[in-house]
Design an enzyme around this catalytic site. Structure first.
Site, short mmCIF file in Angstrom:
data_model
loop_
_atom_site.label_atom_id
_atom_site.label_comp_id
_atom_site.label_asym_id
_atom_site.label_seq_id
_atom_site.Cartn_x
_atom_site.Cartn_y
_atom_site.Cartn_z
N PRO A 3 82.20 66.13 48.58
CA PRO A 3 80.83 66.58 48.27
C PRO A 3 80.73 66.91 46.79
O PRO A 3 81.47 67.76 46.29
CB PRO A 3 80.65 67.82 49.15
CG PRO A 3 82.04 68.32 49.39
CD PRO A 3 82.93 67.12 49.40
N ASP B 167 83.66 68.85 42.43
CA ASP B 167 84.04 68.84 43.84
C ASP B 167 83.61 70.17 44.43
O ASP B 167 84.21 71.21 44.17
CB ASP B 167 85.56 68.65 43.96
CG ASP B 167 86.04 68.62 45.41
OD1 ASP B 167 85.25 68.94 46.31
OD2 ASP B 167 87.22 68.29 45.63
N HIS B 168 82.55 70.14 45.25
CA HIS B 168 81.97 71.38 45.76
C HIS B 168 82.91 72.11 46.73
O HIS B 168 82.72 73.30 46.99
CB HIS B 168 80.65 71.07 46.47
CG HIS B 168 79.66 72.19 46.43
ND1 HIS B 168 80.03 73.51 46.34
CD2 HIS B 168 78.29 72.19 46.45
CE1 HIS B 168 78.96 74.27 46.32
NE2 HIS B 168 77.89 73.50 46.38
N ARG B 169 83.91 71.42 47.25
CA ARG B 169 84.87 72.11 48.12
C ARG B 169 85.71 73.11 47.35
O ARG B 169 86.10 74.15 47.88
CB ARG B 169 85.80 71.08 48.79
CG ARG B 169 85.12 70.03 49.64
CD ARG B 169 86.11 68.97 50.08
NE ARG B 169 86.76 68.35 48.92
CZ ARG B 169 87.78 67.48 49.00
NH1 ARG B 169 88.25 67.16 50.19
NH2 ARG B 169 88.29 66.96 47.91
#
Length: 433
Positions: A233, A405-407
């Site tokens: 994401p 990287d939204h994680r």
């Protein structure tokens, strides 16, 4: 005691490698850390360094032949040790052949190996036509078969230069060059029998299209970027940095350094490391088991090569001067274009810098390069109107787009990191201290 050198895993996820060239010969003395063999990967030709000392007693896998990761590729022996006996004791050959014949090819690299791709029926028919004598067998390394298939080369027409006339990658490459010299670009019309889902050439309706087969590197890039877009994401945030002070400082430094000229990108890479030090919570890597926190800044720099994009890593940027960073980037770029990067130079890192400013691109966004949490897309520095203290003036602005990287990193943390980066770029003396 004899030591087996095995095919290393030069890239994460690779289950096979190909010997591009041996840098040493049988009988040569080898020390720990010596570069002994070049191993071909999807992204580069990587030099593998010896992990043990000794004498190279036997090359098991010759140049141009592929083998699965972990398969024996050579044997190191100690001084005075009998090579033939050591090789036999290690079980690397099935036994000596007839007088004057070479030893049998080890199972790890023979055409019977499970790692060798088995061609489909239609491929076999194309590669070994009916005109071949009944019972005759075509010996070719797996990577030679793959390369020949990708370039439309008929293996039956080639003479192998490998052991027992085995066709190697170099034989296929030579055939490709001969074909290109005779007909530089082949124009192909998609046959009617090819299903629409898998055409061999695109039809435009107003003429013939040109089909250029994908290289292994291009296929790898496509696979990795597709996986990144599908599984990571991602979001983007933008900063417009006023870089007049940075350009002035660079000009002053370059006027002093006669031997080496620094680029804007060298300062950018150094500023990235500084921002990671300012916001250490962002110096992380996402893993399924947990967040991996790093204590130093290892920054990858995107390099354009003839085969595609590769991202070698500059280690511990925070402890280096800008000139040292510039020298490291220049060296990595040169080796990347020559396909001479080592394994350590293409693995690891937490962040990527991609700069298209030298092409005049004002701004763009890039796709995150896993396992890195972020990639900074740097555009050209251009003159623009800006407002300073309520007054309109002209300034040199460089647009930087951060893909995240939204994680691993949330929006607020990414904004803090980008602000720290912008502060260093706009006050470039902070980059030097």
């Amino acid at each position: 005691m004899a030591t087996v050198i095995r095919m290393p895993s030069v890239l994460a996820g690779a289950d096979e490698g190909a010997i591009a060239a041996w840098l040493v010969a049988e009988g040569d003395e080898i020390a720990v850390g010596d570069a002994i063999v070049e191993i071909e990967t999807d992204k580069a030709t990587v030099e593998y360094q010896a992990e043990a000392a000794g004498t190279l007693g036997r090359i098991v896998v010759p140049a141009g032949v592929a083998a699965p990761v972990g398969a024996p590729i050579a044997v190191l022996v100690e001084a005075g040790e009998d090579v033939a006996q050591a090789v036999q004791e290690l079980g690397l050959v099935s036994g000596a052949g007839a007088a004057g014949e070479p030893d049998a090819v080890p199972a790890a690299v023979s055409d019977e190996s499970p790692s060798a791709p088995v061609p489909a029926a239609d491929e076999s028919a194309a590669q070994e036509p009916a005109a071949r004598d009944a019972g005759a067998r075509l010996f070719a390394s797996p990577i030679a078969r793959k390369t020949a298939h990708e370039n439309g080369i008929d293996l039956a027409g080639l003479t192998g230069t490998g052991p027992e006339a085995r066709i190697t990658r170099r034989d296929v490459d030579a055939a490709v060059r001969r074909a290109q010299a005779a007909q530089p670009v082949a124009e192909l019309r998609a046959p009617a029998s090819i299903p629409p889902a898998a055409p061999t050439a695109s039809a435009t309706g107003d003429g013939e299209a040109t089909l250029v087969p994908h290289s292994s590197m291009r296929r790898a890039i496509a696979r990795r970027l597709t996986e990144s877009q599908a599984t990571v994401p991602q979001f983007q945030i933008v900063a417009e940095c006023v870089v007049d002070k940075l350009l002035a400082l660079r000009a002053q430094v370059n006027a002093t350094l006669a031997a080496q000229k620094l680029s804007v990108n060298d300062f950018v890479v150094k500023a990235v490391a500084g921002a990671l030090a300012d916001v250490p919570e962002a110096n992380v890597t996402w893993t399924d088991a947990g967040m991996l926190h790093h204590t130093r800044a290892d920054v990858a720099v995107a390099v354009s090569t003839d085969g595609g994009l590769i991202t070698p890593v500059v280690r511990d940027v925070g402890s280096r001067s800008v000139s040292a960073v510039g020298a490291a980037v220049a060296g990595l770029a040169e080796r990347a274009r020559a396909k001479r990067l080592t394994q350590a130079e293409i693995e690891g890192g937490t962040f990527t810098v991609s700069n298209l400013g030298m092409f005049g691109t004002v701004g763009f966004s890039a796709i995150v390069n896993p396992p890195h949490w972020g990639i900074l897309a740097v555009g050209a520095a251009t003159q623009q109107p800006v407002v300073v203290d309520g007054a309109l003036t002209a300034a040199t602005v460089m647009r930087c787009t951060l893909s995240v990287d939204h994680r691993a990193v949330d929006g607020a943390l990414a904004a803090r990191w980008l602000a720290a980066f912008q502060r260093r770029v706009e006050e470039p003396l902070l980059i030097l201290v």
